[in-house]
Design a protein around this motif. Sequence first.
Motif, short mmCIF file in Angstrom:
data_model
loop_
_atom_site.label_atom_id
_atom_site.label_comp_id
_atom_site.label_asym_id
_atom_site.label_seq_id
_atom_site.Cartn_x
_atom_site.Cartn_y
_atom_site.Cartn_z
N VAL A 2 2.07 -7.17 -8.44
CA VAL A 2 3.05 -8.39 -7.86
C VAL A 2 3.39 -7.57 -6.55
O VAL A 2 4.45 -6.69 -6.73
N ALA A 3 3.31 -8.09 -5.42
CA ALA A 3 3.81 -7.40 -4.22
C ALA A 3 3.52 -8.26 -3.01
O ALA A 3 3.09 -9.44 -2.90
N PRO A 4 4.25 -8.08 -1.88
CA PRO A 4 3.99 -8.85 -0.74
C PRO A 4 3.04 -8.86 0.04
O PRO A 4 3.17 -8.35 1.28
N PHE A 5 2.03 -9.04 -0.29
CA PHE A 5 0.62 -8.77 0.24
C PHE A 5 0.45 -9.58 1.57
O PHE A 5 0.09 -9.17 2.84
N ARG A 6 0.90 -10.89 1.60
CA ARG A 6 0.48 -11.83 2.80
C ARG A 6 1.44 -11.42 3.96
O ARG A 6 0.90 -11.23 5.06
N GLU A 7 2.83 -11.11 3.68
CA GLU A 7 3.56 -10.57 4.77
C GLU A 7 3.32 -9.42 5.27
O GLU A 7 3.54 -9.17 6.53
N CYS A 8 2.70 -8.73 4.63
CA CYS A 8 2.24 -7.31 4.98
C CYS A 8 0.86 -7.10 5.70
O CYS A 8 0.52 -6.14 6.25
N TYR A 67 1.35 4.13 15.67
CA TYR A 67 0.55 3.50 14.96
C TYR A 67 1.05 2.33 14.17
O TYR A 67 0.35 1.32 13.77
N GLY A 68 2.24 2.01 13.78
CA GLY A 68 2.75 1.44 12.71
C GLY A 68 2.21 1.82 11.29
O GLY A 68 1.85 2.95 11.20
N PHE A 69 2.55 0.89 10.48
CA PHE A 69 2.07 1.19 9.06
C PHE A 69 0.60 1.43 8.95
O PHE A 69 -0.09 0.71 9.42
N VAL A 70 0.20 2.48 8.41
CA VAL A 70 -1.29 2.59 7.82
C VAL A 70 -1.45 2.99 6.62
O VAL A 70 -0.36 3.94 6.16
N PRO A 71 -2.44 2.64 5.81
CA PRO A 71 -2.52 3.00 4.59
C PRO A 71 -2.46 4.78 4.32
O PRO A 71 -3.21 5.11 5.13
N ASN A 72 -1.89 5.23 3.37
CA ASN A 72 -1.79 6.63 3.11
C ASN A 72 -3.05 7.51 3.17
O ASN A 72 -3.09 8.53 3.89
N ASP A 73 -4.13 7.06 2.49
CA ASP A 73 -5.36 7.60 2.83
C ASP A 73 -5.96 7.94 4.30
O ASP A 73 -6.38 8.89 4.58
N ARG A 74 -5.75 6.74 4.69
CA ARG A 74 -6.17 6.79 6.33
C ARG A 74 -5.19 7.68 7.27
O ARG A 74 -5.71 8.28 8.15
N GLU A 104 0.78 -1.31 0.10
CA GLU A 104 -0.04 0.11 -0.08
C GLU A 104 0.89 1.33 0.02
O GLU A 104 0.28 2.05 0.42
N ASP A 105 2.10 1.19 -0.49
CA ASP A 105 3.04 2.19 -0.84
C ASP A 105 2.32 3.42 -1.39
O ASP A 105 1.43 3.04 -2.49
N ALA A 106 2.28 4.78 -0.82
CA ALA A 106 1.63 5.78 -1.49
C ALA A 106 1.69 5.86 -2.80
O ALA A 106 1.05 6.27 -3.89
N ARG A 107 3.10 5.94 -3.41
CA ARG A 107 3.54 6.25 -4.76
C ARG A 107 2.99 5.23 -5.60
O ARG A 107 2.46 5.64 -6.66
#
Length: 388
Positions: free
Chosen positions: A35-41, A236-243, A13-16
Amino acid sequence: MHALVATIVHHPEDARILHRQIRALVDAGHTVTYVAPFRECGVTPWDQVRSVDVPRASGRDRLSSIRAARTVLARLAPEADLLLFHDPELLLALPAKRPVTVWDVHEDTPAALRTKPWVPQPLRRPLGGVVRGFERYAERRMHLLLAEEGYRPRFRLDHPVVPNTTDVPEAPLRAPGEDRVVYLGHLSRARGAHDMIEMGRRLRDHGVRLEVIGGADHGIRQLLRDAHQENALHWYGFVPNDRALRIAAGALAGISLLHDTDNYRHSLPTKVVEYMAHGLPVVTTPNPMAEALVTKRPEGPAGTVVPFEDPEAAARAVLELRRDEETRREYARTGHRIAQRSFHWPVQARLFVKRLEEWVSEANAPAPAIPRPRAPRQSGRPHTAFSE
């Protein structure tokens, strides 16, 4: 157009990558395989894209991710019109048979290696030279997009720049308050994590809370957990950019305490632009591009600059803004105005998509027909190599 987008390093969910580039492609009507590391994140992919999971590359554990990515890309590349990748590591995973290929260069990788704790100190400069060799190889064999104008001198050819701008709302969600400050982005030593912890301790004693929104390097996470436990900050840790931006809205100020390193010296921190876009006064170290944006624009200042690695000065700057509501609100208005005029992502989104479409169109254009030479006119007498 079918775009195959790949990362093994960045959060899915990297903003760029997701919120700007993939969103721009989807909005333009293109098909995207991501293609991205969905499960690990722990990320649930968007319904609008086809998602393919790969292991994440982190620290020194990168070879297994590169091998997995090589297998996935070899399988998917023949289906795509475009391969857009975001990590220098993926230069080692590109299939021989692939469509139009674009590397989106996010950072000055050789300079960044000098601050990575997982790279042994004696290897940092030699590895930087190896990476520069890969960069020269890449620009001869594929297209490059650059995230910063300051990256141009690293390359011999001219490459388009897609800057890290942001969506700027018509008006900020809330006016700047007086009881919390925020940091938005990944955390590391070079990004000022230790300074922020010390600043948070000082602000706590004055009733101001530091809220930290973002993932962190492995060696920083426990420090942040400890600081969270002692109430020096709220992590908070990682939070998606919009939130994350909704959480940041209404803070007293946005913080950027980057250190004076080669990797940041010629880069504009995206977080600074995001703070301004959402009506937050900025407190930043004198990174040249951040300082120029915050204090040297003709519209006026949008914040204040503090010395490198000086958490005491950063805390004082926050408390001064807290005491001066008029200045705080003026910084917020000016920053939002600058962001609207110069850093609104939809303008860049159209140029980004158009550039990719043009590269694909050029690659698929039929080759111009080569006129066949006319046969020589025959004389009445046969011509041979031995005739006189």
